[in-house]
Design a protein around this motif. Structure first.
Motif, PDB file in Angstrom:
ATOM      1  N   GLY A   9      -4.090  -4.516  -0.878  1.00 27.75           N
ATOM      2  CA  GLY A   9      -4.827  -3.896  -1.909  1.00 27.75           C
ATOM      3  C   GLY A   9      -5.573  -2.519  -1.808  1.00 27.75           C
ATOM      4  O   GLY A   9      -6.459  -2.044  -2.604  1.00 27.75           O
ATOM      5  N   ASP A  10      -5.350  -2.013  -0.571  1.00 28.28           N
ATOM      6  CA  ASP A  10      -6.281  -0.725  -0.086  1.00 28.28           C
ATOM      7  C   ASP A  10      -5.324   0.193   0.691  1.00 28.28           C
ATOM      8  O   ASP A  10      -5.767   1.100   1.238  1.00 28.28           O
ATOM      9  CB  ASP A  10      -7.518  -1.324   0.718  1.00 28.28           C
ATOM     10  N   SER A  11      -4.164   0.074   0.332  1.00 23.11           N
ATOM     11  CA  SER A  11      -2.951   1.179   1.098  1.00 23.11           C
ATOM     12  C   SER A  11      -2.968   2.263   0.468  1.00 23.11           C
ATOM     13  O   SER A  11      -3.289   2.555  -1.099  1.00 23.11           O
ATOM     14  CB  SER A  11      -1.689   0.219   1.144  1.00 23.11           C
ATOM     15  N   GLY A  12      -2.823   3.234   1.351  1.00 21.92           N
ATOM     16  CA  GLY A  12      -2.680   4.705   0.857  1.00 21.92           C
ATOM     17  C   GLY A  12      -1.467   5.142   0.353  1.00 21.92           C
ATOM     18  O   GLY A  12      -0.691   6.256  -0.378  1.00 21.92           O
ATOM     19  N   VAL A  13      -0.150   3.834   0.504  1.00 26.02           N
ATOM     20  CA  VAL A  13       1.066   4.083   0.119  1.00 26.02           C
ATOM     21  C   VAL A  13       1.256   3.783  -1.151  1.00 26.02           C
ATOM     22  O   VAL A  13       0.632   2.555  -1.636  1.00 26.02           O
ATOM     23  CB  VAL A  13       1.885   3.435   1.001  1.00 26.02           C
ATOM     24  N   VAL A  14       1.873   4.258  -2.167  1.00 23.30           N
ATOM     25  CA  VAL A  14       2.092   4.034  -3.588  1.00 23.30           C
ATOM     26  C   VAL A  14       3.784   3.567  -3.666  1.00 23.30           C
ATOM     27  O   VAL A  14       4.071   2.860  -4.668  1.00 23.30           O
ATOM     28  CB  VAL A  14       1.570   4.860  -4.421  1.00 23.30           C
ATOM     29  N   ALA A  15       4.435   4.180  -2.732  1.00 19.19           N
ATOM     30  CA  ALA A  15       5.944   4.092  -3.258  1.00 19.19           C
ATOM     31  C   ALA A  15       6.803   4.340  -1.923  1.00 19.19           C
ATOM     32  O   ALA A  15       6.310   5.205  -1.048  1.00 19.19           O
ATOM     33  CB  ALA A  15       6.527   4.977  -4.349  1.00 19.19           C
TER      34      ALA A  15
END
Length: 79
Positions: A9-15
């Motif tokens: 829920g708090d990652s800087g990765v989106v894809a």
């Protein structure tokens, strides 16, 4: 690119995108970093692939391994 599941829920990765010898990672700020076997090694690329598919730990792995965080093959800025 595939949407990163972000189980924490708090990652800087989106894809991410997985290829035969690379993983491309798009971060929240829009920049895409390409990590290849030639730039970071097959062992790291295998770990990045596993974590990307799992949806957890990808950003942490990149930030905790200096040879990965600074070893990307190319960087594509946000448009």
């Amino acid at each position: 690119m595939q949407r990163y599941r972000n189980l924490s829920g708090d990652s800087g990765v989106v894809a991410y995108e997985i290829g035969e010898d690379f993983v491309a990672v798009r971060f929240r700020h829009g920049v895409v970093y390409w990590y290849t076997e030639a730039s970071v090694g097959a062992r790291h690329v295998a770990a990045l692939k596993r974590l990307a598919k799992r949806g957890q730990g990808l950003s942490t792995y990149i930030s905790q391994h200096a040879d990965v965080s600074g070893g990307y093959a190319r960087k594509e800025p946000d448009d």
